[in-house]
Each structure stands twice: as structure tokens, then as C-alpha cells.
Design a protein around this motif. Structure first.
Motif, mmCIF file in Angstrom:
data_model
loop_
_atom_site.group_PDB
_atom_site.id
_atom_site.type_symbol
_atom_site.label_atom_id
_atom_site.label_comp_id
_atom_site.label_asym_id
_atom_site.label_seq_id
_atom_site.Cartn_x
_atom_site.Cartn_y
_atom_site.Cartn_z
ATOM 1 N N LYS A 85 0.827 -1.207 0.000
ATOM 2 C CA LYS A 85 0.000 0.000 0.000
ATOM 3 C C LYS A 85 0.866 1.264 0.000
ATOM 4 O O LYS A 85 0.542 2.246 -0.673
ATOM 5 C CB LYS A 85 -0.904 -0.010 1.213
ATOM 6 N N LEU A 86 1.947 1.232 0.757
ATOM 7 C CA LEU A 86 2.833 2.408 0.787
ATOM 8 C C LEU A 86 3.504 2.611 -0.569
ATOM 9 O O LEU A 86 3.673 3.754 -1.023
ATOM 10 C CB LEU A 86 3.887 2.245 1.890
ATOM 11 N N LEU A 87 3.901 1.519 -1.228
ATOM 12 C CA LEU A 87 4.483 1.640 -2.563
ATOM 13 C C LEU A 87 3.476 2.242 -3.528
ATOM 14 O O LEU A 87 3.840 3.059 -4.400
ATOM 15 C CB LEU A 87 4.946 0.272 -3.060
ATOM 16 N N GLN A 88 2.226 1.841 -3.391
ATOM 17 C CA GLN A 88 1.203 2.384 -4.270
ATOM 18 C C GLN A 88 0.996 3.873 -4.005
ATOM 19 O O GLN A 88 0.860 4.665 -4.937
ATOM 20 C CB GLN A 88 -0.106 1.617 -4.064
ATOM 21 N N ARG A 89 0.955 4.260 -2.756
ATOM 22 C CA ARG A 89 0.758 5.670 -2.423
ATOM 23 C C ARG A 89 1.917 6.524 -2.944
ATOM 24 O O ARG A 89 1.721 7.657 -3.371
ATOM 25 C CB ARG A 89 0.639 5.860 -0.913
ATOM 26 N N ALA A 90 3.105 5.969 -2.878
ATOM 27 C CA ALA A 90 4.272 6.726 -3.347
ATOM 28 C C ALA A 90 4.501 6.546 -4.838
ATOM 29 O O ALA A 90 5.498 7.072 -5.369
ATOM 30 C CB ALA A 90 5.509 6.286 -2.566
ATOM 31 N N ALA B 256 3.486 -1.170 11.372
ATOM 32 C CA ALA B 256 2.511 -0.785 12.403
ATOM 33 C C ALA B 256 3.191 -0.076 13.577
ATOM 34 O O ALA B 256 2.559 0.722 14.281
ATOM 35 C CB ALA B 256 1.750 -2.027 12.874
ATOM 36 N N LYS B 257 4.480 -0.386 13.772
ATOM 37 C CA LYS B 257 5.210 0.244 14.881
ATOM 38 C C LYS B 257 5.814 1.581 14.480
ATOM 39 O O LYS B 257 6.374 2.280 15.320
ATOM 40 C CB LYS B 257 6.330 -0.686 15.361
ATOM 41 N N HIS B 258 5.707 1.923 13.199
ATOM 42 C CA HIS B 258 6.341 3.164 12.734
ATOM 43 C C HIS B 258 5.252 4.225 12.584
ATOM 44 O O HIS B 258 4.395 4.126 11.703
ATOM 45 C CB HIS B 258 7.041 2.909 11.391
ATOM 46 N N PRO B 259 5.267 5.260 13.409
ATOM 47 C CA PRO B 259 4.139 6.218 13.410
ATOM 48 C C PRO B 259 3.916 6.915 12.079
ATOM 49 O O PRO B 259 2.776 7.005 11.614
ATOM 50 C CB PRO B 259 4.547 7.222 14.502
ATOM 51 N N SER B 260 4.990 7.396 11.459
ATOM 52 C CA SER B 260 4.785 8.175 10.237
ATOM 53 C C SER B 260 4.305 7.300 9.091
ATOM 54 O O SER B 260 3.468 7.717 8.291
ATOM 55 C CB SER B 260 6.086 8.895 9.850
ATOM 56 N N TRP B 261 4.822 6.072 8.989
ATOM 57 C CA TRP B 261 4.358 5.193 7.915
ATOM 58 C C TRP B 261 2.942 4.734 8.174
ATOM 59 O O TRP B 261 2.152 4.592 7.252
ATOM 60 C CB TRP B 261 5.298 3.984 7.784
ATOM 61 N N GLN B 262 2.620 4.503 9.433
ATOM 62 C CA GLN B 262 1.262 4.117 9.759
ATOM 63 C C GLN B 262 0.303 5.256 9.428
ATOM 64 O O GLN B 262 -0.807 5.031 8.935
ATOM 65 C CB GLN B 262 1.170 3.755 11.249
ATOM 66 N N ALA B 263 0.742 6.494 9.654
ATOM 67 C CA ALA B 263 -0.100 7.645 9.310
ATOM 68 C C ALA B 263 -0.271 7.766 7.809
ATOM 69 O O ALA B 263 -1.341 8.174 7.321
ATOM 70 C CB ALA B 263 0.529 8.927 9.880
ATOM 71 N N SER B 264 0.770 7.421 7.049
ATOM 72 C CA SER B 264 0.659 7.487 5.592
ATOM 73 C C SER B 264 -0.336 6.466 5.072
ATOM 74 O O SER B 264 -0.951 6.656 4.017
ATOM 75 C CB SER B 264 2.027 7.236 4.949
ATOM 76 N N LEU B 265 -0.515 5.382 5.817
ATOM 77 C CA LEU B 265 -1.472 4.363 5.386
ATOM 78 C C LEU B 265 -2.908 4.800 5.621
ATOM 79 O O LEU B 265 -3.795 4.529 4.813
ATOM 80 C CB LEU B 265 -1.212 3.052 6.142
ATOM 81 N N THR B 266 -3.130 5.493 6.721
ATOM 82 C CA THR B 266 -4.507 5.782 7.118
ATOM 83 C C THR B 266 -4.908 7.235 6.911
ATOM 84 O O THR B 266 -6.094 7.561 6.856
ATOM 85 C CB THR B 266 -4.703 5.432 8.603
ATOM 86 N N GLY B 267 -3.948 8.147 6.808
ATOM 87 C CA GLY B 267 -4.271 9.563 6.740
ATOM 88 C C GLY B 267 -4.538 10.029 5.323
ATOM 89 O O GLY B 267 -4.386 9.304 4.341
#
Length: 886
Positions: A52-57, A80-91
Motif C-alpha cells: 500500500k505504501l508503494l502504491q501511495r508513493a 505498524a510500529k512506525h508512526p509516520s508510515w502508519q499515518a501514511s497508510l490511514t491519513g
């Protein structure tokens, strides 16, 4: 349906255009699996978040474009333990490009497959697809101008991508480790080989190396450097590109002298610290990693110094005289190598007194110097200074209102007073000595102001003067002094205040209050405050009484302001004369503001005697050296007031000071006004005929209250009686017959119009010799004081023949003899009654006659007794003598 199957064929035509921008691809392997990196990710549910992060980027095309790449893929749990990446998934998407996320993901991708993975003996370093760049513009929601599939080379590492280090420990591969193979994230999934690269699953997110300032401040062995980081240094480290920095570890800084380290930690060391950083920084086209050092290389620092880097056979690296401890600490705009010692030339850190003051807890003192632009006093290492510095805790005791305003001229003068030219160790100091300071005082015509030194105790052998107590301008010293090359620093108990104007300096001394009050009653206050280079000789309060109260009353009267001003100016010397000037000479003469001179004589016992230019013969005062410093010079004390020759004290002035108008009127009506004026008697007058013109006169002056019971009208009409009364109060006084003054303390007797010792008698003035009578003084026991009476006067009303002496004053006219003695009673000429005048002779004659008569009577009685006594005839009768017979 695979996600890449929906990519339009038109977009695939652009792939050859971006291919030249990639790093050289590794040669194809002999065996190529059928799946790709993207398919391998889809086949494993642990990578769903990563996909999902690869797709967003928008990095799916990038993975497809790789040919022989390497992907370090964090698992779902790691993301899931990384705040900024987790925010990129849901924000919500903050920008269309997702630049930050793209760069973080690029740091997980290699554009090649490494020939070997790390082992226990061989760690590995990889070049990623992350090209660090300085942020340019804020993100935008507009679509990118072209397919953002592959990164563009360039950035802050000299066109090179960021590196990634991997090691092998604990039976696992770790990625993102430091130079010692520690920290990093662990490879937790088996390697998967695909058609276009290798997939390694990791249990954490690989953090992009921060900028150089952050790297240095977070490194455990660079804590001292982190403490001394200034905003200017941080800006330099953050904004420079392709920077190679060799930073000394904490132990290297500890090798510096203690005070030097403290100085570097102060906020005033910015320039020196920046220079030190530039001595350890190299800026070239590319970052210099450790693998470029072999076998040797010379690098020029930004400060211009040369670094010789040598790699030995055992892979040990030396940088000039230092050992490289940790190499290749990655940063976004360079690399850090830690070294064992500072890489600075000898004398590179120029130590100044200012730097030592900062390290010795005198930062506020230095700040004050900066505020008035006096830093040259603490930065010139070639000049010798003794600095009297108050520490911060001392200055903190003074509120903002107690110190001059920062940047003011008053503060500048105050701080200059803390600097003494030369090095003055305690053993060189002597009690009561005066030291010149850096304060150039306008009141001294640009000369240097001085300060007094108090020294108690003695220097003991081997104690370097520590057994001595030293005070500068009244401020004590705290602790030991510090010697730094050409500078000596004493720590004082309070800030020093330069001397103020002369009157302000003398004001706290209560013993000088009478003179100060006299000054303020005239127009001389500003003159004495501002006249450059003056020495004030201020008499003590007792001097006014010793001078004679009538003289003091005259000088302090409103009508005598001119005389008072001349007297005051006679106490102001026209140059600065410190105590040593008087002590070193036996006889000296000094000019005064009044215009005449005073003479100083040093006696055999060491006392200093001051003689005035006028007054009367023997007028003198003892000079007591005080060295009370002022803006315009110095103040000393004198025991007595000095009268200049420009001031004439007449009997009339003293009578006026005694407020004896009745007596002055009587003298005028008696034709004796010339005595009041201090002039010679009129020609052909009785006084001139008697040769009294060259005499001084002492007037026994009754107060006006003494005439309460006198009929002045009748008195003024009786010239004979008027002359008799006035003459009874006038004593011709000459300068002869007076004992010389041997001691200044006896000067009070010399200041009297005449000696008023017990039983001292004087002849008064009379035209009628038959009425010429004198006066006699008596000193009463205890607190009775002195009385004066008509000599020989006696009788039932004897009180009228005696008067109490109230005050006196000596005149300067008539050769400086005579004056006025104020008494409380009028002395009438004494006329004894007839029985007192003739009674004694009559009584003596009568008693003598009686005694003579008694004598002769006694003789007669005895004689008659002898002739009437009985006689006896001898037996046998009378016999004739032989002579008779014959």
C-alpha cells in the motif's frame, strides 16, 4: 489480474528515457526465477502494508523497472510500529507526490543485487536509490510533470546516493547498522530471489540518516561537541553539501586544559568553535568515505590546514596524528568520521583573558565589557594587565538599578577602573600604595585615575602571597588569583566604583561636614567639583572651634561670603598631590586656587605642618594624609583652618560677628573707630601722641545683653566716663612676650588674641593715668571656664568687676596681634571707697603709734620698778674700798 497489466503501453515507451539515470545494473544471473519482486510481495501477506505504501508513493513502476535490484521490505508488524508510515497508510494525502515517503522507500531499495551478503568477518555497505536533497518548495496537490518512477541522481552527497550498511551477528543479517555492526534492523524472513531482484523481509523501518548536526548531537561519543554546538555551527553543518567531517570524541576534548574546555562551552566561543569545526571539515566534489582513503590521501580542510590520512595493512586509519575510531557515520549531507584527538595546529586556539574570565564564572563581567566596547582590554595578549573581576554571583547581588545602564559611559568608566596596567602579584603590593588604572579621567586632564591598596599579613615562604589579605579600593579579594601569560586576575567581593566628585567623596565623613556646609553656602561647589587636578585640604569640624568662634562666625556670615570663598580656595591646591609627594620632601610650597601659596614642612618626628600665606604669625595646621580619591584629584585632612593673606580680619569684623553693636557704637563715640578698622590712630590724637599706632588691640567685648541696665544716653553724654569704660576693655597687644608654638596641638593658644592663662594680667588703655588699671584672667576649676576681672577690684559688689569669657577671635591686622574676646558682662572702672583706699594706712599708723606708746610705757614701768625696790646694809657696815682709802 496483476496491477501492472493495466499500465498503458504509451507509458512503457518512456522507460528507455529514464534508464540512463539509473545506477549500473548488475549482470543478469544464470538462473532467473519466473516471479518478480512485486509478485513476491503479493504472494506474502506480511507485505500488504508495504505494498500500500508503494502504491501511495507511486513506486510500483519503479519496482517493475528494476533489473537485478534488492528490496528490504518491512513487514506489516514493523510498519505498524512506525508512526509516520502508519499515518501514511490511514491519513489523507498531504501532497500528490508523497516526496518524504518516496525518499524513505528509496532507502529500502538497491538498484543492484549484491554479489554477497554480510558474514561475521565481512560487513557490507550498499548504495541505495535514496539521493538526499535539501527541501526546496512545499508539497503540492498538482500531479508530477512526468512519471516519478526512478529517482534522479544529484543531491547533497555530491551526486552520490545514500549508503546503507549491513552486518552479520547473532546468526542473523542486520541492516542499517553502525560502523561497529551494532543497532540496525534484523532480516527476519528468508531471502526470495525473483526475476528482477532479491527480496529480504525486515522487522523494522530503515531510518534515513539525518543531517550532520543531528548526527553529531545524537552520537554517544560526541557529547562534548554536542554541548558546544552553536546555532551558527548547526547552520553550517546543515546547509553544507558533500561535507566530510572528522570529529574528535569526548576524550579528545578532555585533553584540553580545564579552563579552555569551560570557555568553549560558553556562548562567547562561537568564533573559535566555528574555526575548530572548519579545521575538521573537508568539502570536495564527493563525500570522502573510508574506502577512498587507501593507501593514503591528503585533504585540505575548510580552514586551510592539511590532513594526512593513511590506511595501514591492518586496515587501521590515522588522520594526521589522530587515530580514526569510527568511520562512515552517514548523514544526509555528508559523512562523519570520529578521531581520537583534535586536528588543530599548535596555538590554533588563541587564549585570551576574556576566554579565561568566561571560564572563571565572570561571564556577566565580560558581557558588560562587550556592551561598552571594551573587549580590547581582555583580548590583547601582548599587554600586561591586572584585572579585578567580580564573579557572576557577586554581580547578581546588585540589582539593575545599582549598576550603570549597559552601554552607558558611566558603565564604561566603571569597568575601566577594574584594569590595572602591569602584573601586580601580592608580594609586589604594599599597604596604602596607589595603583594607576585604565580609567583616563577628564577631571585629571586625561591622566589615569588611581586606586588605593590595603595589604594585611605577610608573605610566607612558598605560599606565593596567599598568606596576605589584599583589598582594592575597599573591595576584598576572594580566593586565589589566577595568572594567565601576561595577565593576572583577582576576584573581588564587589564591583569597584570610580571616585566621584570631591564633595560627594567627602560627604560621608561626618568630621568634614562643617567645611562642606561652608562650601555649599558659597558659589564654589561646582568649581571644586569640576576644576581638573586639584587637591582639597579639608579641615576637621573641630578646626572651626580651634580657629576661634568669632572668626568662624565671621566667615560663615552671609555678609562675609567673599572672605569665606577665599579661605575655601586657599584649601585647594592647584595640582594633584598624593600622600607620597608630601612624605618624600622636607619643605615644599604649593599654589592654591585662591592665588597665594601654602607651605608644608616635614618635622623630625614625621609630622607634616602646613603654614598659610596669611593670618597671624604662627598660624599652622597638621596635614593628615588620607588619599581620599576624587574625579579631579585627592582629598587630605588638616587639623586647622588656614587664612590667606587676601583675607583681613579686623577687630570691627569680629565685633560684628559677636553681634556687639552697642560696644562698637561706644568705641566710635569714644573716637576709637580706627581700632575697629585696623588702621593707625588719627594724627595729633591722644592715641597717636602716646605712640600707640604700632600696637595691636584686644577688645574685651561685652554682649548687647550686658548693657541692659546701663543708661546709654547718660553714658554717651559723659565723655570722661565713656573713655574710662571703653579703655577698661581695650588691651594693647604686642607680638612679643609670647611663647613660640612647639606643637600643632597647641595652636589653639596661638589662635587666641592673647594668652588667657590663670592669673595672666594685662594693662588696659586709659587717658588718665590715675585711673589706669589692668585686667586679670582666672581659669576656674572643672567646667567653670575662664573669667576676666578688673585687677585689684574688690568689694561687696564684686560680681560686676568680673565677666565670663564666652568666645574669642584673633585679628590679622596690627601685625597679626590682638582681636576680640567676647564676655558676658560690662567691666566698669574700679573706684575704691575712701575707707578702703585710706583705711589701711590710717590703721597701720594708729596701730604703730599704739605699739610705740605701749613700748615706752613698758620701759617706764620697768624703770620705776627698779628704783623703788627695798635695799639691805651688809653686817659690819660699809667698808671703804682700798681705792677709796688710798
Amino acid at each position: 489480474m496483476r496491477p501492472w497489466s493495466c499500465i498503458p503501453a504509451a507509458l512503457l515507451a518512456f522507460l528507455p528515457l529514464v534508464a540512463p539515470a539509473q545506477l549500473p545494473l548488475s549482470p543478469p544471473r544464470a538462473h532467473t526465477p519466473s516471479t518478480t519482486l512485486l509478485e513476491a510481495l503479493y504472494d506474502d501477506p506480511d507485505y500488504l502494508s508495504f505494498i500500500k505504501l508503494l502504491q501511495r508513493a507511486k513506486l510500483i513502476p519503479t519496482l517493475n523497472r528494476l533489473n537485478g535490484g534488492t528490496l528490504f521490505a518491512p513487514t506489516n508488524e514493523a510498519i505498524a510500529k512506525h508512526p509516520s508510515w502508519q499515518a501514511s497508510l490511514t491519513g489523507d494525502l498531504r501532497d500528490n507526490i508523497q516526496e518524504n515517503l518516496r525518499q524513505q522507500l528509496f532507502y529500502h531499495i538497491l538498484n543492484y543485487t549484491p554479489p554477497a551478503l554480510p558474514t561475521e568477518q565481512t560487513p557490507c555497505e550498499f548504495e541505495t536509490l535514496h539521493f538526499p536533497r535539501s527541501p526546496t518548495e512545499p508539497p503540492t496537490r498538482e500531479p508530477p510533470p512526468g512519471p516519478p518512477w526512478m529517482p534522479l541522481p544529484g543531491g547533497t552527497l555530491g551526486g552520490k546516493p545514500q549508503r546503507l550498511r549491513a552486518s552479520f551477528r547473532d546468526d542473523s543479517i542486520w541492516v542499517g547498522v553502525d560502523a561497529f555492526g551494532e543497532q540496525g534492523v534484523e532480516v527476519v524472513k528468508d531471502k526470495v530471489d525473483t526475476a528482477n531482484g532479491m527480496l529480504l523481509g525486515i522487522n523494522g523501518v530503515l531510518e534515513i540518516p539525518p543531517d550532520l548536526a543531528t548526527v553529531a548531537s545524537q552520537h554517544p561519543s560526541l557529547s562534548y561537541f554536542a554541548d558546544v554546538l552553536t546555532p551558527d555551527m548547526m547552520e553550517f553543518l546543515n546547509t553544507s553539501s558533500a561535507l566530510t567531517v572528522f570529529l574528535p570524541v569526548d576524550e579528545a576534548w578532555e585533553a584540553l586544559p580545564y579552563y579552555e574546555r569551560l570557555y568553549l562551552q560558553s556562548k562567547f566561543a562561537t568564533d573559535d568553535l566555528m574555526r575548530i569545526v572548519r579545521m575538521h571539515a573537508v568539502a570536495r566534489k564527493h563525500v570522502k568515505y573510508a574506502d577512498s582513503f587507501a593507501p593514503s590521501i591528503n585533504l585540505t580542510t575548510l580552514d586551510g590546514s592539511e590532513l594526512r590520512i593513511v590506511t595501514s595493512e591492518d586496515s587501521k586509519i590515522t588522520v594526521s596524528a589522530a587515530d580514526m575510531i569510527q568511520k562512515n557515520i552517514y548523514a544526509s549531507n555528508g559523512v562523519v568520521h570520529t578521531v581520537s584527538t583534535l586536528l588543530i595546529p599548535p596555538e590554533a586556539i588563541h587564549l585570551t583573558p576574556e576566554k579565561y574570565l568566561l571560564t572563571l564564572n565572570c561571564t556577566t563581567f565580560v558581557e558588560l565589557l562587550h556592551s561598552v566596547d571594551l573587549t580590547a582590554l581582555v583580548n590583547d595578549t601582548s599587554a600586561e594587565w591586572t584585572i579585578l573581576a567580580p564573579r557572576d554571583d557577586v554581580i547578581s547581588l546588585f540589582g539593575d538599578g545599582e549598576l550603570p545602564k549597559r552601554g552607558s559611559e558611566e558603565l564604561r568608566k566603571m569597568l575601566q577602573y577594574h584594569f590595572v596596567p602591569g602584573k601586580w602579584e601580592p608580594e609586589k603590593l604594599k599597604n596604602s600604595m596607589l595603583l594607576e588604572t585604565a580609567l583616563e579621567e577628564p577631571g585629571l586632564d586625561g591622566g589615569r585615575q588611581v586606586m588605593d591598596v590595603e595589604v594585611t599579613g605577610e608573605k610566607k615562604k612558598g605560599d606565593d602571597g596567599k598568606g596576605m589579605a589584599v583589598r582594592f579600593s575597599g573591595a576584598g579579594t576572594i580566593g586565589d588569583y589566577v595568572e594567565i601569560d601576561n595577565t593576572l586576575i583577582y576576584f573581588i567581593s564587589r564591583p569597584l566604583v570610580p571616585p566621584s566628585d570631591a564633595l560627594q567623596t567627602a560627604l560621608p565623613s561626618l568630621e568634614l561636614s562643617s567645611f562642606l556646609a561652608a562650601v555649599f553656602s558659597t558659589n564654589l561647589a561646582d568649581t571644586l567639583k569640576t576644576t581638573p587636578r586639584t587637591t582639597l585640604l579639608i579641615p576637621l569640624n573641630s578646626a572651626f572651634k580651634r580657629l576661634g568662634m568669632l572668626v568662624s562666625a565671621h566667615l560663615l556670615a552671609a555678609s562675609s561670603k567673599t572672605d569665606l570663598e577665599r579661605v575655601i580656595q586657599h584649601h585647594a591646591l592647584t595640582d594633584v598631590q598624593y600622600g607620597a609627594v608630601f612624605v618624600n620632601g622636607s619643605q615644599r610650597t604649593f599654589g592654591t586656587l585662591e592665588g597665594s601659596d601654602v607651605h608644608v614642612d616635614r618635622r623630625a618626628n614625621g609630622s607634616l605642618v602646613l603654614s598659610a600665606s596669611g593670618g597671624w604669625s604662627g598660624m599652622q595646621a597638621e596635614l593628615q594624609l588620607r588619599n581620599m580619591l576624587t574625579q579631579t584629584g585627592v582629598i587630605h585632612e588638616v587639623s586647622d583652618i588656614m587664612i590667606p593673606r587676601s583675607v583681613q580680619l579686623t577687630v570691627g569684623k569680629l565685633v560684628k560677628a559677636a553681634k556687639a553693636t552697642t560696644m562698637a557704637t561706644m568705641m566710635t563715640k569714644a573716637g576709637l573707630d580706627w581700632i575697629l578698622n585696623g588702621t593707625a590712630p588719627p594724627e595729633n590724637s591722644p592715641w597717636a601722641d602716646r605712640g600707640l599706632g604700632g600696637s595691636g588691640w584686644t577688645l574685651l567685648c561685652p554682649t548687647d545683653d550686658a548693657f541692659k541696665h546701663v543708661n546709654l544716653t547718660t553714658l554717651y553724654g559723659d565723655q570722661e566716663q565713656l573713655h574710662a569704660i571703653v579703655g577698661q576693655h581695650l588691651i594693647p597687644t604686642s607680638s612679643t612676650g609670647r611663647d613660640p608654638i612647639a606643637d600643632v596641638q597647641d595652636v589653639v593658644n596661638n589662635n587666641r588674641p592673647l594668652a588667657m592663662d590663670d592669673s595672666a594680667s594685662y594693662t588696659t588703655l586709659s587717658l588718665d593715668d590715675s585711673l589706669d588699671r589692668g585686667v586679670v584672667f582666672r581659669v576656674l576649676d572643672g567646667e567653670g571656664g575662664t573669667v576676666v576681672g578688673v585687677e585689684g577690684a574688690r568689694g561687696q559688689n564684686g560680681k560686676r568687676d568680673w565677666a565670663r569669657v564666652l568666645s574669642w577671635g584673633r585679628s590679622t591686622t596690627g601685625g597679626g596681634t590682638g582681636g576680640v574676646i567676647q564676655i558676658d558682662r560690662l567691666l566698669l572702672p574700679y573706684h575704691p571707697p575712701w575707707y578702703l583706699e585710706y583705711g589701711a594706712p590710717i590703721a597701720v599708723g594708729f596701730i604703730g603709734s599704739v605699739m610705740i606708746a605701749a613700748f615706752f610705757y613698758g620701759v617706764r614701768v620697768v624703770w620705776r620698778k627698779d628704783t623703788t625696790e627695798a635695799t639691805y646694809e651688809p653686817i659690819g657696815g660699809f667698808v671703804a674700798e682700798e681705792s677709796e682709802e688710798s
